[in-house]
Design a protein around this motif. Structure first.
Motif, short mmCIF file in Angstrom:
data_model
loop_
_atom_site.label_atom_id
_atom_site.label_comp_id
_atom_site.label_asym_id
_atom_site.label_seq_id
_atom_site.Cartn_x
_atom_site.Cartn_y
_atom_site.Cartn_z
N ASN A 280 0.86 -1.18 0.00
CA ASN A 280 0.00 0.00 0.00
C ASN A 280 0.89 1.23 0.00
N ARG A 281 0.54 2.21 -0.82
CA ARG A 281 1.43 3.37 -0.99
C ARG A 281 1.73 4.07 0.33
N ASN A 282 0.69 4.33 1.11
CA ASN A 282 0.89 5.05 2.37
C ASN A 282 1.80 4.29 3.32
N GLU A 283 1.61 2.97 3.39
CA GLU A 283 2.46 2.16 4.28
C GLU A 283 3.90 2.14 3.76
N LEU A 284 4.03 2.04 2.44
CA LEU A 284 5.37 2.02 1.86
C LEU A 284 6.12 3.31 2.20
N ARG A 285 5.42 4.44 2.09
CA ARG A 285 6.09 5.73 2.31
C ARG A 285 6.46 5.94 3.77
N ASP A 286 5.85 5.16 4.67
CA ASP A 286 6.26 5.22 6.07
C ASP A 286 7.67 4.69 6.27
N MET A 287 8.15 3.93 5.29
CA MET A 287 9.50 3.37 5.37
C MET A 287 10.57 4.42 5.05
N PHE A 288 10.16 5.50 4.38
CA PHE A 288 11.13 6.45 3.86
C PHE A 288 11.11 7.76 4.63
N GLY A 289 12.30 8.31 4.87
CA GLY A 289 12.45 9.67 5.35
C GLY A 289 13.14 10.47 4.27
N MET A 290 12.70 11.72 4.07
CA MET A 290 13.24 12.50 2.96
C MET A 290 13.70 13.87 3.43
N VAL A 291 14.82 14.29 2.85
CA VAL A 291 15.27 15.68 2.97
C VAL A 291 15.55 16.15 1.55
N LEU A 292 14.79 17.13 1.11
CA LEU A 292 14.87 17.55 -0.27
C LEU A 292 15.67 18.83 -0.43
N GLN A 293 16.10 19.07 -1.65
CA GLN A 293 16.81 20.30 -1.95
C GLN A 293 15.86 21.49 -1.80
N ASP A 294 14.61 21.34 -2.24
CA ASP A 294 13.59 22.37 -2.08
C ASP A 294 12.91 22.15 -0.74
N THR A 295 13.20 23.01 0.21
CA THR A 295 12.64 22.83 1.56
C THR A 295 11.17 23.19 1.56
N TRP A 296 10.43 22.54 2.45
CA TRP A 296 9.02 22.87 2.63
C TRP A 296 8.72 22.97 4.12
N LEU A 297 8.33 24.17 4.53
CA LEU A 297 7.90 24.42 5.90
C LEU A 297 6.55 25.12 5.84
N PHE A 298 5.73 24.89 6.84
CA PHE A 298 4.39 25.48 6.82
C PHE A 298 4.27 26.59 7.85
N ASN A 299 3.19 27.34 7.76
CA ASN A 299 2.93 28.44 8.68
C ASN A 299 2.61 27.86 10.07
N GLY A 300 3.56 27.96 10.97
CA GLY A 300 3.43 27.40 12.32
C GLY A 300 4.72 27.60 13.07
N THR A 301 4.79 27.12 14.29
CA THR A 301 6.00 27.28 15.08
C THR A 301 7.10 26.35 14.58
N ILE A 302 8.32 26.66 14.96
CA ILE A 302 9.45 25.79 14.61
C ILE A 302 9.26 24.41 15.22
N MET A 303 8.76 24.38 16.45
CA MET A 303 8.49 23.10 17.12
C MET A 303 7.51 22.27 16.30
N GLU A 304 6.45 22.88 15.79
CA GLU A 304 5.44 22.16 15.02
C GLU A 304 6.01 21.67 13.69
N ASN A 305 6.87 22.48 13.07
CA ASN A 305 7.45 22.09 11.79
C ASN A 305 8.37 20.89 11.93
N ILE A 306 9.17 20.84 13.00
CA ILE A 306 10.05 19.68 13.21
C ILE A 306 9.21 18.46 13.59
#
Length: 613
Positions: A441-467
């Protein structure tokens, strides 16, 4: 994430906006049927709206007849007074007027109830559609969003749904009331005079022909109006998201010119749509005025013949007005239906898009997987006719650090997308511990992977919430520990409010390098079995890069890691280096082995450390 080998929208115009795909063929009737089917959920409330509309309209329609009777009473009283045989019966007239007053109050109450229910339905529909689109987005394949601007997608969630909601609230109630009014008025007019009614009803065929002509010509312009509105949203969103780049390259004039061109197209289509649709009212008013003239002449003649009373003429003229007005309202509603259909079609098109298959029958289980990855004669292209990866095969053992290097467009990032099953291979297979990725299942498979991309993505929220986004159940202490491991703790503590500092929507209140450190901390916190690092240290200085590299080395211990790197000095200690060119592995081995060969990798490595002569 940058796409390799796939055309991408340019931030300076060109292919970007040409890539916006709007279907030219539109099914007006089919869309209305879909909308009716969608509204069937509210059939009980719609029935209540219908009953209230009937009650309100009936009580309102009876009014002119009663007022006509009062006029007839006054006329009779005046005649009797002139002939000195009697006078005006004010008691009877007062009784009639009080009865009429009560009828109008009851009509107003039913009208208010009808409006209240219909407003609730319209709001519920927009609420449901936004929820469905929100859920749909999470199941859409990545290729859908890569082939469209963000503004086009957002336009369906905002402009199109708002248009649909407003149209339902205004046009549907008006349509019901107008149709009932037309039917009721015809009945009342027939009760006064059949001949006068027949003359008035002759307006209908002429009105129908004119409405049909206007609808036919205005529909295409309403469709264009929605199309160019979506394009403008996309252009504005692009400018705002890349404003620094636009200013750096002095491309403001290019965007202004492009925006003005699209804005002109929107203006022309909107202007034509409104002008053509606006012709309905003057034409219908002209036809209505002709009706008044005919009724006045014929009514006077019948009154002289004593076929009708004088008050009936007044009542009939009011009914003629009540008859032509709903016809004009129907004309307006049909006008609005063009916009409603165009908006509905775009919303339903989005909801009917093919979804990414999330679940498979008898899926493979993730528990106990070690992280061995095998690429077996993989071939892939975003366009099946144009392959980017031709014949890719390699074995990656659990816990190995695999570096992927090569020139831009070689297929490095594409391999990552295939690993995450953002796309499926065209030929061959990718296996995780001897299980084809398509067995998970795609969602379960992606739980196996951690990613750090060249294009960063952070959302509107605290630093604690983003990490903490890497693992939502992590404690504050675990988040801080991950930040320390990523060497982000120091700079976080120097910021106002520290971990509670709120990042804005574009995360512009911290530097690019600091953004990258936060995304690395997020990946450390997630603690996944397989890591994918796509130029993860490209935005940090050399000293910080060394520190992060040490943290990453500790993090990658016991985990299968795929590192895409252009700085070849960062992957010298990799267990396996895959050198890609034009979608094929042309060399593979350790750093020392590849340097000893003196081939493509050696040339690539040496070119980064050549001294200027």
């Amino acid at each position: 994430m940058p796409k390799e080998g796939q055309p991408r929208r340019s931030p300076f115009g060109g292919p970007g906006h040409q890539g916006m795909n709007f279907e030219k063929a539109k099914d007006f009737k089919g869309t209305l049927l879909k909308l009716v089917k969608y509204l069937s959920t509210y059939k009980v409330r719609l029935l209540a709206v219908l009953l209230c509309a009937i009650a309100s309209t009936v009580f309102n329609i009876v009014g002119p007849k009663i007022l006509g009777n009062a006029t007839s009473e006054i006329f009779k009283g005046l005649i009797a007074k002139v002939s000195r045989t009697g006078g005006i019966d004010f008691t009877s007239i007062t009784r009639l007027l009080l009865f009429l007053f009560c009828l109008y109050i009851i009509s107003a109450v039913f009208s208010l109830i009808q409006g209240w229910i219909m407003t609730g339905i319209a709001n519920d529909v927009t609420y449901r559609l936004r929820n469905q689109i929100s859920q749909k987005i999470n199941h859409m394949p990545l290729k859908y969003f890569e082939s469209r601007t963000y503004g086009e997608v957002l336009s369906r969630v905002t402009n199109d749904i708002d248009t649909l909601g407003q149209s339902l609230n205004q046009s549907l109630t008006q349509l019901i009331t107008s149709v009932i009014t037309i039917i009721g008025v015809i009945i009342m007019m027939l009760s006064i005079s059949v001949s006068m009614t027949l003359v008035t009803v002759l307006i209908l065929p002429l009105s129908a022909v004119l409405i049909g002509l206007v609808m036919k010509n205005s529909q295409k312009y309403f469709r264009s109006q929605q199309k160019f509105l979506g394009q403008i949203n996309g252009q504005v969103e692009e400018v705002f998201s890349g404003l620094n780049i636009v200013k750096a390259f002095n491309r403001e004039d290019v965007f202004v010119q492009e925006f003005e061109q699209t804005n002109d197209q929107l203006y022309n289509s909107g202007w034509k749509a409104q002008v053509i649709s606006g012709m309905m009212m003057p034409i219908m008013q002209f036809i209505g005025n002709l009706g008044y003239v005919v009724v006045a002449i014929l009514g006077g003649y019948l009154a002289i013949k004593n076929a009708i009373q004088v008050g009936d003429i007044q009542a009939f003229i009011q009914y003629v007005r009540s008859f032509t007005q709903p016809i004009m309202q129907v004309a307006q509603v049909t006008n609005m239906l063009q916009s409603t259909a165009a908006a509905s079609e775009r919303v339903f098109e989005f909801l009917e898009e093919a979804e990414e298959q999330q679940l498979v029958e008898n899926p493979a289980v993730l528990d106990g997987l070690e992280g061995n990855v095998t690429f077996d004669h993989v071939a892939f292209g975003y366009n099946p006719e144009q392959l980017i990866i031709h014949d890719f095969s390699t074995n990656v053992q659990s816990g190995q650090k695999v570096a992927i290097v090569g020139p831009t467009g070689a297929g490095k990032t594409t391999l990552v997308k295939l690993l995450m099953r953002f796309y499926d291979v065209n030929k061959g297979s990718i296996r995780l511990d001897n299980h084809d990725l398509r067995e998970f299942n795609r969602n379960e498979l992606r739980d196996m992977f951690g990613m750090v991309l060249q294009d960063t993505w952070l959302f509107n929220g605290t630093i604690m919430e983003n990490i903490r986004y890497g693992r939502l159940d992590a404690t504050d202490e675990e988040v801080i520990a991950a930040a320390k491991a990523a060497h982000a703790h120091h700079f976080i503590m120097t910021l106002p409010d520290g971990y509670n500092m709120v990042l804005d929507e574009e995360s512009s209140n911290i530097s690019q390098g600091q953004k990258q450190l936060l995304t690395i901390a997020r990946a450390i916190l997630a603690d996944n079995k397989i890591l994918i690092l796509d130029e993860a240290t490209s935005s940090v200085d050399t000293r910080t890069e060394v520190l992060i590299q040490k943290a990453m080395d500790n993090l990658m211990q016991g985990r299968t890691s795929f590192v895409i790197a252009h700085r070849l000095s960062t992957i010298k200690n990799a267990d396996l280096i895959l050198c890609l060119k034009d979608g094929d592995i042309i060399e593979q081995g350790t750093h020392d082995e590849l340097m000893a060969k003196g081939g493509f990798y050696a040339n690539l490595y040496n070119s980064q450390f050549e001294k200027a002569s």
